[in-house]
Design a protein around this motif. Structure first.
Motif, mmCIF file in Angstrom:
data_model
loop_
_atom_site.group_PDB
_atom_site.id
_atom_site.type_symbol
_atom_site.label_atom_id
_atom_site.label_comp_id
_atom_site.label_asym_id
_atom_site.label_seq_id
_atom_site.Cartn_x
_atom_site.Cartn_y
_atom_site.Cartn_z
ATOM 1 N N ALA A 203 0.837 -1.195 0.000
ATOM 2 C CA ALA A 203 0.000 0.000 0.000
ATOM 3 C C ALA A 203 0.876 1.249 0.000
ATOM 4 O O ALA A 203 2.027 1.232 0.446
ATOM 5 C CB ALA A 203 -0.919 0.000 1.220
ATOM 6 N N ILE A 204 0.322 2.339 -0.496
ATOM 7 C CA ILE A 204 1.049 3.601 -0.503
ATOM 8 C C ILE A 204 1.200 4.081 0.933
ATOM 9 O O ILE A 204 0.215 4.193 1.680
ATOM 10 C CB ILE A 204 0.305 4.660 -1.345
ATOM 11 C CG1 ILE A 204 0.164 4.173 -2.786
ATOM 12 C CG2 ILE A 204 1.036 5.986 -1.289
ATOM 13 C CD1 ILE A 204 1.478 3.954 -3.502
ATOM 14 N N GLN A 205 2.447 4.363 1.329
ATOM 15 C CA GLN A 205 2.725 4.771 2.702
ATOM 16 C C GLN A 205 4.050 5.532 2.737
ATOM 17 O O GLN A 205 4.889 5.391 1.840
ATOM 18 C CB GLN A 205 2.795 3.545 3.613
ATOM 19 C CG GLN A 205 3.801 2.513 3.147
ATOM 20 C CD GLN A 205 3.678 1.214 3.906
ATOM 21 O OE1 GLN A 205 3.755 1.211 5.135
ATOM 22 N NE2 GLN A 205 3.467 0.108 3.196
ATOM 23 N N PRO A 206 4.283 6.352 3.765
ATOM 24 C CA PRO A 206 5.564 7.055 3.875
ATOM 25 C C PRO A 206 6.713 6.077 4.070
ATOM 26 O O PRO A 206 6.560 5.036 4.724
ATOM 27 C CB PRO A 206 5.374 7.944 5.118
ATOM 28 C CG PRO A 206 3.897 8.077 5.271
ATOM 29 C CD PRO A 206 3.319 6.781 4.791
ATOM 30 N N VAL A 207 7.856 6.395 3.485
ATOM 31 C CA VAL A 207 9.038 5.545 3.639
ATOM 32 C C VAL A 207 9.457 5.485 5.103
ATOM 33 O O VAL A 207 9.756 4.420 5.631
ATOM 34 C CB VAL A 207 10.193 6.076 2.759
ATOM 35 C CG1 VAL A 207 11.486 5.348 3.076
ATOM 36 C CG2 VAL A 207 9.847 5.939 1.283
ATOM 37 N N ASN A 208 9.481 6.624 5.755
ATOM 38 C CA ASN A 208 9.826 6.693 7.176
ATOM 39 C C ASN A 208 8.599 7.171 7.956
ATOM 40 O O ASN A 208 8.220 8.343 7.862
ATOM 41 C CB ASN A 208 10.994 7.651 7.400
ATOM 42 C CG ASN A 208 11.486 7.640 8.832
ATOM 43 O OD1 ASN A 208 10.829 7.106 9.725
ATOM 44 N ND2 ASN A 208 12.651 8.229 9.065
ATOM 45 N N PRO A 209 7.962 6.305 8.732
ATOM 46 C CA PRO A 209 6.732 6.696 9.430
ATOM 47 C C PRO A 209 6.957 7.700 10.549
ATOM 48 O O PRO A 209 5.998 8.293 11.047
ATOM 49 C CB PRO A 209 6.203 5.371 9.983
ATOM 50 C CG PRO A 209 7.403 4.498 10.097
ATOM 51 C CD PRO A 209 8.308 4.887 8.978
ATOM 52 N N GLU A 210 8.205 7.930 10.966
ATOM 53 C CA GLU A 210 8.490 8.802 12.107
ATOM 54 C C GLU A 210 8.842 10.227 11.692
ATOM 55 O O GLU A 210 9.358 10.993 12.511
ATOM 56 C CB GLU A 210 9.628 8.207 12.946
ATOM 57 C CG GLU A 210 9.317 6.832 13.522
ATOM 58 C CD GLU A 210 8.088 6.849 14.425
ATOM 59 O OE1 GLU A 210 7.905 7.836 15.164
ATOM 60 O OE2 GLU A 210 7.308 5.870 14.373
#
Length: 374
Positions: A203-210
């Protein structure tokens, strides 16, 4: 007059770009035939196949280092520029703000969101089509958002007091709920055929969640919808798939006269660790007349161990005791690439994509040349 036939030593010399204390010499290019007397530089597929090779030095998920040997500088630089500016990726392009009561202005918040690297299914990204932006002359000429050209993300978050916070707590992350807004708070909203490609881990998501987006306090809220499209780094740096994409020429260190004893230790300190090694002078070398090692049996001498790690700082050329004893250079057709991915694609995959883009460019140019010759 018969053409001159260069010796192998002369051919090897022509491959080295000389590094002098303050200048660089022997830099003529061989991009046209007949540059050197007695040597043809006409391009040949067979010659290229026999001389070209690829050596990998490091191949990690987001960083790789490899050498392209037997290549012209123009082609190597084409790969570098394509990696930075012409490999398509996804990024947030349009931000629709429903509510933003944080201290960050709407346009600043939109800019921060656009710079967040996104990742997802490579197959899905290749399936997506380009979104055509409307022009100033014709605002109605652009594409309409659809499942095949637009990815929808949402950010709905509100800061409230934490009723379970300890008395006297000062940390806002414990004192309030959602005091910090991170990239992991962005939610992907799939539509239509996107469900077939962008599901689960793909799924489309940020590379770094933080990645920190904003800081909120009780009563503040952010509500917005974001549209992601395909783009290239030539349009905006946020679409560039690499953090760095660079190359350097292979260093060449040629010790022409013996460097022995304390001079050898000083010489080794002029280079990064591991480039120069110290070895004892053998009895055979000490007994050989004209070697420069006569009478130095067992003493330590400087030898080149690994020129690959040299940074060509020219430090050794600044000391008088090494004058005429060492010659620095770079191999003109040995390019050491370093690619650091921003996270959307693996680093080695990016280079293969740059090769595909260059092939498409060549095919387009070839078609144009054919049409011109008709």
């Amino acid at each position: 007059m018969a053409p001159l036939i260069p010796s192998q030593a002369e051919l090897d010399r022509r491959l080295i770009v000389d590094i002098n204390p303050e200048t660089v010499s022997n830099i003529p290019s061989t991009d046209f035939p007949g540059h050197w007397p007695g040597e043809s530089h006409e391009w040949s597929l067979d010659k290229f196949i026999n001389s070209f090779k690829v050596d990998f030095h490091r191949n990690e998920q987001f960083e790789s280092s490899f050498s392209l040997v037997g290549l012209d500088a123009s082609i190597a630089n084409a790969f570098r520029r394509i990696l930075m500016a012409e490999v398509p990726t996804l990024a947030i392009e349009f931000v629709f703000v429903n509510n933003n009561t944080s201290v960050i202005q709407d346009e600043v918040l939109a800019q921060r969101l656009g710079l967040i690297p996104l990742k997802g299914s490579v197959e899905g990204i290749n399936w997506m089509r380009w979104f055509k932006r409307p022009t100033e002359d014709d605002p109605e000429s652009g594409s309409s958002p659809s499942d095949y050209n637009t990815i929808v993300l949402r950010l709905e978050i509100e800061c409230t007091k934490n009723p379970n916070a300890a008395p006297g707590e000062q940390d806002p992350r414990k004192l309030y709920k959602n005091a910090h807004v991170y990239a992991k708070d962005i939610v992907y909203d799939p539509v239509g055929r996107q469900m077939d490609y962008f599901t689960g881990d793909n799924a489309i998501q940020p590379v770094n969640p933080e990645i920190l987006i904003a800081k909120l306090r009780p009563g503040q809220k952010i509500s917005m919808e974001m549209h992601c499209i395909k783009g290239i780094g030539a349009d905006h740096a946020k679409f560039s798939p690499v953090c760095t994409a660079s190359y350097r020429l292979l260093p060449d260190i040629n010790i022409q006269r013996p460097i022995i004893g304390d001079d050898a230790k000083k010489f080794a300190k002029c280079f990064p660790r591991g480039v120069i090694a110290l070895e004892p002078v053998t009895a055979e070398e000490a007994a050989k007349k004209g070697s420069g090692y006569e009478g130095h049996d067992g003493e330590m001498k400087a030898v080149v161990r690994d020129a690959f790690n040299d940074t060509v700082s020219r430090e050794c050329l600044r000391h008088e005791e090494f004058q005429g004893k060492v010659k620095l250079g770079r191999v003109r057709d040995h390019f050491i690439f370093n690619i650091e991915s921003s996270g959307q694609f693996d680093s080695d995959f990016l280079f293969l994509e740059s090769v595909k883009v260059l092939k498409l460019k060549c095919a387009r140019w070839k078609r144009g040349l054919t049409d011109l010759m008709r």
